[in-house]
Structures are given as C-alpha cells and as structure tokens.
Design a protein around this motif. Structure first.
Motif, PDB file in Angstrom:
ATOM      1  N   GLY A  10     132.568  13.664 -39.421  1.00  0.00           N
ATOM      2  CA  GLY A  10     131.642  14.099 -38.285  1.00  0.00           C
ATOM      3  C   GLY A  10     132.586  14.685 -37.354  1.00  0.00           C
ATOM      4  N   VAL A  11     132.303  16.305 -37.108  1.00  0.00           N
ATOM      5  CA  VAL A  11     133.132  16.921 -36.005  1.00  0.00           C
ATOM      6  C   VAL A  11     132.138  17.190 -34.991  1.00  0.00           C
ATOM      7  CG1 VAL A  11     134.274  18.012 -37.959  1.00  0.00           C
ATOM      8  CG2 VAL A  11     132.173  19.101 -37.408  1.00  0.00           C
ATOM      9  N   ASN A  12     132.831  17.171 -33.939  1.00  0.00           N
ATOM     10  CA  ASN A  12     132.320  17.470 -32.637  1.00  0.00           C
ATOM     11  C   ASN A  12     132.454  18.661 -31.659  1.00  0.00           C
ATOM     12  OD1 ASN A  12     134.882  17.146 -31.337  1.00  0.00           O
ATOM     13  ND2 ASN A  12     134.563  15.076 -30.647  1.00  0.00           N
ATOM     14  N   SER A  13     133.064  19.628 -32.564  1.00  0.00           N
ATOM     15  CA  SER A  13     133.142  21.002 -32.096  1.00  0.00           C
ATOM     16  C   SER A  13     133.356  22.037 -33.033  1.00  0.00           C
ATOM     17  CB  SER A  13     134.267  21.020 -30.935  1.00  0.00           C
ATOM     18  OG  SER A  13     135.502  20.902 -31.219  1.00  0.00           O
ATOM     19  N   GLU A  14     133.347  23.213 -32.375  1.00  0.00           N
ATOM     20  CA  GLU A  14     133.793  24.405 -33.545  1.00  0.00           C
ATOM     21  C   GLU A  14     135.149  24.284 -33.797  1.00  0.00           C
ATOM     22  OE1 GLU A  14     131.755  26.558 -35.471  1.00  0.00           O
ATOM     23  OE2 GLU A  14     130.273  25.079 -34.900  1.00  0.00           O
ATOM     24  N   PHE A  15     136.006  24.073 -33.011  1.00  0.00           N
ATOM     25  CA  PHE A  15     137.449  24.083 -32.791  1.00  0.00           C
ATOM     26  C   PHE A  15     137.874  23.083 -33.597  1.00  0.00           C
ATOM     27  CE2 PHE A  15     141.692  22.742 -31.640  1.00  0.00           C
ATOM     28  CZ  PHE A  15     142.363  24.207 -31.745  1.00  0.00           C
ATOM     29  N   CYS A  16     137.202  21.897 -33.672  1.00  0.00           N
ATOM     30  CA  CYS A  16     137.305  20.632 -34.596  1.00  0.00           C
ATOM     31  C   CYS A  16     137.138  21.122 -35.966  1.00  0.00           C
ATOM     32  CB  CYS A  16     136.653  19.489 -34.026  1.00  0.00           C
ATOM     33  SG  CYS A  16     136.861  17.933 -35.132  1.00  0.00           S
ATOM     34  N   LYS A  17     136.272  21.687 -36.257  1.00  0.00           N
ATOM     35  CA  LYS A  17     135.675  21.946 -37.550  1.00  0.00           C
ATOM     36  C   LYS A  17     136.817  23.032 -38.190  1.00  0.00           C
ATOM     37  CE  LYS A  17     131.313  22.972 -38.332  1.00  0.00           C
ATOM     38  NZ  LYS A  17     129.826  23.496 -38.483  1.00  0.00           N
ATOM     39  N   LYS A  18     137.121  24.132 -37.289  1.00  0.00           N
ATOM     40  CA  LYS A  18     138.142  24.987 -38.026  1.00  0.00           C
ATOM     41  C   LYS A  18     139.364  24.351 -38.302  1.00  0.00           C
ATOM     42  CE  LYS A  18     136.393  28.802 -35.263  1.00  0.00           C
ATOM     43  NZ  LYS A  18     136.492  29.794 -33.871  1.00  0.00           N
ATOM     44  N   ILE A  19     139.854  23.162 -37.605  1.00  0.00           N
ATOM     45  CA  ILE A  19     141.060  22.513 -38.025  1.00  0.00           C
ATOM     46  C   ILE A  19     140.907  21.978 -39.363  1.00  0.00           C
ATOM     47  CG2 ILE A  19     142.472  20.626 -37.365  1.00  0.00           C
ATOM     48  CD1 ILE A  19     142.345  21.456 -34.440  1.00  0.00           C
ATOM     49  N   PHE A  20     139.967  21.134 -39.552  1.00  0.00           N
ATOM     50  CA  PHE A  20     139.749  20.563 -40.633  1.00  0.00           C
ATOM     51  C   PHE A  20     139.560  21.590 -41.902  1.00  0.00           C
ATOM     52  CE2 PHE A  20     138.157  16.940 -38.003  1.00  0.00           C
ATOM     53  CZ  PHE A  20     138.998  15.826 -38.421  1.00  0.00           C
ATOM     54  N   LEU A  21     138.910  22.567 -41.670  1.00  0.00           N
ATOM     55  CA  LEU A  21     138.609  23.607 -42.743  1.00  0.00           C
ATOM     56  C   LEU A  21     140.077  24.173 -43.286  1.00  0.00           C
ATOM     57  CD1 LEU A  21     135.681  25.647 -41.646  1.00  0.00           C
ATOM     58  CD2 LEU A  21     135.656  24.174 -43.806  1.00  0.00           C
ATOM     59  N   LYS A  22     141.002  24.226 -42.190  1.00  0.00           N
ATOM     60  CA  LYS A  22     142.441  24.872 -42.355  1.00  0.00           C
ATOM     61  C   LYS A  22     143.093  23.734 -43.048  1.00  0.00           C
ATOM     62  CE  LYS A  22     142.561  28.185 -38.780  1.00  0.00           C
ATOM     63  NZ  LYS A  22     143.302  28.728 -37.311  1.00  0.00           N
ATOM     64  N   SER A  23     142.905  22.600 -43.080  1.00  0.00           N
ATOM     65  CA  SER A  23     143.481  21.585 -43.697  1.00  0.00           C
ATOM     66  C   SER A  23     143.321  21.075 -44.884  1.00  0.00           C
ATOM     67  CB  SER A  23     143.330  20.184 -42.525  1.00  0.00           C
ATOM     68  OG  SER A  23     143.994  20.402 -41.320  1.00  0.00           O
ATOM     69  N   GLY A  24     141.977  21.690 -45.483  1.00  0.00           N
ATOM     70  CA  GLY A  24     141.805  21.760 -46.995  1.00  0.00           C
ATOM     71  C   GLY A  24     140.489  20.833 -47.141  1.00  0.00           C
ATOM     72  N   PHE A  25     139.481  20.589 -46.069  1.00  0.00           N
ATOM     73  CA  PHE A  25     138.316  20.009 -46.236  1.00  0.00           C
ATOM     74  C   PHE A  25     137.155  21.111 -46.530  1.00  0.00           C
ATOM     75  CE2 PHE A  25     140.116  16.471 -43.801  1.00  0.00           C
ATOM     76  CZ  PHE A  25     139.270  15.600 -44.084  1.00  0.00           C
ATOM     77  N   ASN A  26     136.153  20.996 -47.224  1.00  0.00           N
ATOM     78  CA  ASN A  26     135.170  21.797 -47.761  1.00  0.00           C
ATOM     79  C   ASN A  26     134.194  21.930 -46.723  1.00  0.00           C
ATOM     80  OD1 ASN A  26     136.294  22.372 -50.047  1.00  0.00           O
ATOM     81  ND2 ASN A  26     135.478  20.693 -51.077  1.00  0.00           N
ATOM     82  N   ILE A  27     133.435  22.804 -46.276  1.00  0.00           N
ATOM     83  CA  ILE A  27     132.427  22.965 -45.220  1.00  0.00           C
ATOM     84  C   ILE A  27     131.313  21.884 -45.526  1.00  0.00           C
ATOM     85  CG2 ILE A  27     131.061  24.614 -46.757  1.00  0.00           C
ATOM     86  CD1 ILE A  27     131.569  24.458 -42.772  1.00  0.00           C
ATOM     87  N   GLU A  28     130.985  21.473 -46.811  1.00  0.00           N
ATOM     88  CA  GLU A  28     130.005  20.457 -47.055  1.00  0.00           C
ATOM     89  C   GLU A  28     130.387  19.164 -46.518  1.00  0.00           C
ATOM     90  OE1 GLU A  28     131.471  22.433 -49.501  1.00  0.00           O
ATOM     91  OE2 GLU A  28     129.606  23.946 -49.757  1.00  0.00           O
ATOM     92  N   GLU A  29     131.887  18.916 -46.621  1.00  0.00           N
ATOM     93  CA  GLU A  29     132.273  17.634 -46.201  1.00  0.00           C
ATOM     94  C   GLU A  29     132.101  17.412 -44.798  1.00  0.00           C
ATOM     95  OE1 GLU A  29     135.787  16.783 -49.662  1.00  0.00           O
ATOM     96  OE2 GLU A  29     135.985  18.072 -47.977  1.00  0.00           O
ATOM     97  N   LEU A  30     131.923  18.426 -43.787  1.00  0.00           N
ATOM     98  CA  LEU A  30     132.300  18.510 -42.475  1.00  0.00           C
ATOM     99  C   LEU A  30     130.545  18.578 -41.990  1.00  0.00           C
ATOM    100  CD1 LEU A  30     134.911  20.970 -41.928  1.00  0.00           C
ATOM    101  CD2 LEU A  30     135.021  18.372 -42.028  1.00  0.00           C
TER     102      LEU A  30
END
Length: 392
Positions: free
Chosen positions: A185-205
């Motif tokens: 569960g991501v609470n901001s756009e910046f948070c989402k970008k960090i997790f995407l750069k770390s290898g998570f798929n968009i479907e997991e966020l």
C-alpha cells in the motif's frame, strides 16, 4: 474501542481493521505496563495476543543450530571483494557493520522466523497478514514464513517516504532474492516511484490514503484564521536521531545570540527526551517549554518552526503553511520535502540560521502558501482507497 483496538499508526483505519482483522502484537513498550496490557488484550476478542507467546524453550536448540550453520556458510564469503563499487573497495567502511550483522541481528531474525512459523502452525485459519512496512529485519522473516504457508502479506507505508530513507531503496538486481510482501500500500506518488525503481511491478502497488496526514486537509481552515502573527515565538521539533537532535539544538544555541524569541516551545520525539541532552551537553540554552499532544496542536504555538530534516514533520510543517527552518546536517541527509517551497528555509551553520530567524521575525507579512496536497500525499477522510485495498 470497546470491540477492538486503535493504533496511532493506523489512526482511523483502525476502525476498518477491527471489522475483519485480528491484531497480533510485537510486545509492550514499557515492562512495567506488561500486566496491564496483557489484561487489556485478554479482554478483547479480535486479537491473537503477543508474538512472544508463540515461542518456547524447546525452539531454542533449533535457533542455535541454524545460527551456527549460517555463520559457517557466511565465513566462507570473501568479504573483502563484495564491497567494491566502480573499482573502489569500500570494505574498510562496511567491515564493522558486516561483523555486527552476522552476530546478534542474525539471532534476532532467527527468533522471529520461529515465532512466525509457530503462529501460523497454530492459526491455520489466517489467510492474510497486514503490517506497517519499514524494511525492518523481522519483516523479511514474516514474508518468508507467510509464503511457505501460502499466506498473502500486505505491507503498508504509514509515513512520508523521503529521499534520505535509504532502506526503501533496493537494486532491481536483488529484488527477486528479497522476502517482500505480496502487495504494497503506497501513500504518495513519490513513494510509488521509489518502489517501482526497486523492482516492484505496478500491479503490486496499491494506492492507500496517508491516514496520519489526513488532518492536513483542514489546514486552510485551521491555520489561516490567525488573529496574531506569532513572529517572536519559536516551535522546535526534534527527531529520534540523538546525534542530529543534539547538533540542531547546539547550533540554535549558538545562533540565538543575535536573535530574540519571547517564548520557545519544543516538541520532542516520544522516544528521545531533550531535557537530558540540553542539561548535559549544551551550555547557555535558553529557557523553553516541552509540549505534548498531536502535531496539529503543536503547530498552533508558533508560525516559525525549526525542525530536524531527518523528521517527517518537516513535510507537515511546510504543508501547514508554517515558515519552516531546517539545518542541513551531516548526521542526516537533507530532506527536500518539495522541489521548491516558499516557506522552507535551509540553514548551514549558526550564521545562516541566525540570518534566517532575523528575517522571519522582521517580516510582517503572512504569505499565502498554496500546495496541491493530492500531488504530495493521497488524502481522503473517507478512506476510500484503504477500503478498496483491504478487500483485494
């Protein structure tokens, strides 16, 4: 609640959790409160109790055996070659941390592995586990064990993820080797970008509200109706980092020789009292008053806020339209809450800090700061996103 629990981290989301989830607790903050907490938990129906209850002395031999088995394998690693980056060997910088990581921290996570295993063996009805995601070592064991039992895990961010929180940065090269939650569960756009750069798929966020910051939606109504501009009153907000807290207070003490405040309030971190720091190591610190309560109450004390850049309250202060001053310190990397913010001031030493305070005290105008809160954080008091996340 009469029918459940309330968490200061989950805030109003606690109401949603009490409907379909049961609580498992790590432990008690104060040993003296253990019996009281035990009685409280036993009086509730939606709890699995404390995690420590799922460990017995019979498990100890397994932990000791696995500990020495793992240490034997780790000793075979040629550590002098694994800390090389761009042909520079950083072994001398990381050797102590490496040695520490394979001692008591290794034992700690093995204890957690056994506890989580025992918990899921006893509670076969558990199909999903939700937790606050901070990349602490125990989280890795939770995800590892849960996966072995076919249990879905949901990690949730509850703070303002900042660029200097390095535990949230992982190379994509190692992503598949880490024990991570099924969904995040991501609470901001910046948070989402960090997790995407770390290898998570968009479907997991999955988007969730930043529940602890929902009060910021009211800041127009709460903070704009000012009868008096408190330009000679200062609010200091310290952090959990003792080195950073001491440094920011020391620099302020040196800078105040050229600045006069009628009143100084300090909002300390709950886990780090400032009185011992000031009394033992900072000479000639001015008189002050330590205040308690919520941040929204603390911000009412002053229009000038001096906060540590290692604290997420920097973001809150800026969004609450306070003139926010922070010290760039070696003990905590800078926290650019915004690319640009007209009410955010960076000091580098006692001289620049004194100049900033002098300017803010003399400034008679109250600027009208406008921010797009939805751009910085997902906010909604109805917790619509959280409701969807819990149903997935």
């Amino acid at each position: 609640f009469n029918s459940g629990f309330y968490s200061k981290y989950f805030h109003n989301v606690s109401t949603l959790l009490n409907q379909n989830y049961s609580w498992l607790f790590h432990g008690v903050g104060k040993i003296s409160e253990r019996n009281e907490c035990n009685n409280l938990i036993k009086s509730r129906t939606n709890t699995y109790g404390f995690l420590n209850e799922y460990f017995s002395l019979n498990d100890l031999w397994r932990i000791i055996f696995n500990y020495y088995k793992i240490k034997k394998k780790l000793k075979k690693i040629k550590t002098k070659n694994i800390f090389t980056f761009e042909k520079i060997n950083f072994y001398s910088l990381f050797s102590d941390d490496w040695a520490k990581s394979i001692s008591s921290p290794l034992l700690d996570i093995l204890f957690f592995e056994i506890k989580f295993t025992n918990f899921l063996k006893v509670n076969r009805n558990v199909k999903e586990i939700l937790y606050l995601m901070e990349f602490q070592p125990w989280e890795s064991m939770l995800n590892k064990v849960a996966k072995n039992f076919g249990v879905k895990t949901k990690g949730t961010t509850h703070i303002n993820i900042r660029p200097n929180l390095m535990q949230y940065y992982n190379s994509k090269l190692i992503h598949s080797y880490l024990h991570l939650p099924t969904l995040v569960g991501v609470n901001s756009e910046f948070c989402k970008k960090i997790f995407l750069k770390s290898g998570f798929n968009i479907e997991e966020l999955i988007n969730i509200e930043a529940q602890r910051y929902n009060y910021l939606l009211d800041n127009d109504e709460t903070f704009d109706k000012k009868k008096i501009y408190k330009k000679k009153i200062l609010l200091i907000i310290t952090s959990i980092n003792p080195i950073e807290t001491k440094e920011m207070l020391e620099v302020f003490s040196l800078a105040r020789s050229n600045v006069y405040f009628e009143k100084i309030y300090i909002k300390e971190h709950p886990s780090l009292p400032v009185n011992p720091i000031i009394s033992s190591s900072i000479k000639d610190f001015p008189s002050y008053e330590v205040i308690s309560g919520s941040m929204i109450d603390a911000f009412k004390y002053s229009d000038i806020v001096y906060t540590s850049n290692g604290s997420s309250t920097l973001l809150e202060s800026v969004l609450c339209k306070k003139n926010t001053v922070t010290l760039l310190t070696l003990s905590s990397l800078p926290t650019p809450a915004f690319d640009k913010a007209p009410n955010l001031y960076f000091a580098y030493d006692k001289i620049s800090l004194s100049e900033i305070f002098t300017k803010l005290i003399k400034d008679q105008n109250i600027s009208n700061f406008n921010f797009n809160l939805k751009k910085d954080l997902y906010l909604n008091k109805n917790l619509y996103l959280w409701s969807k996340f819990l149903k997935i």
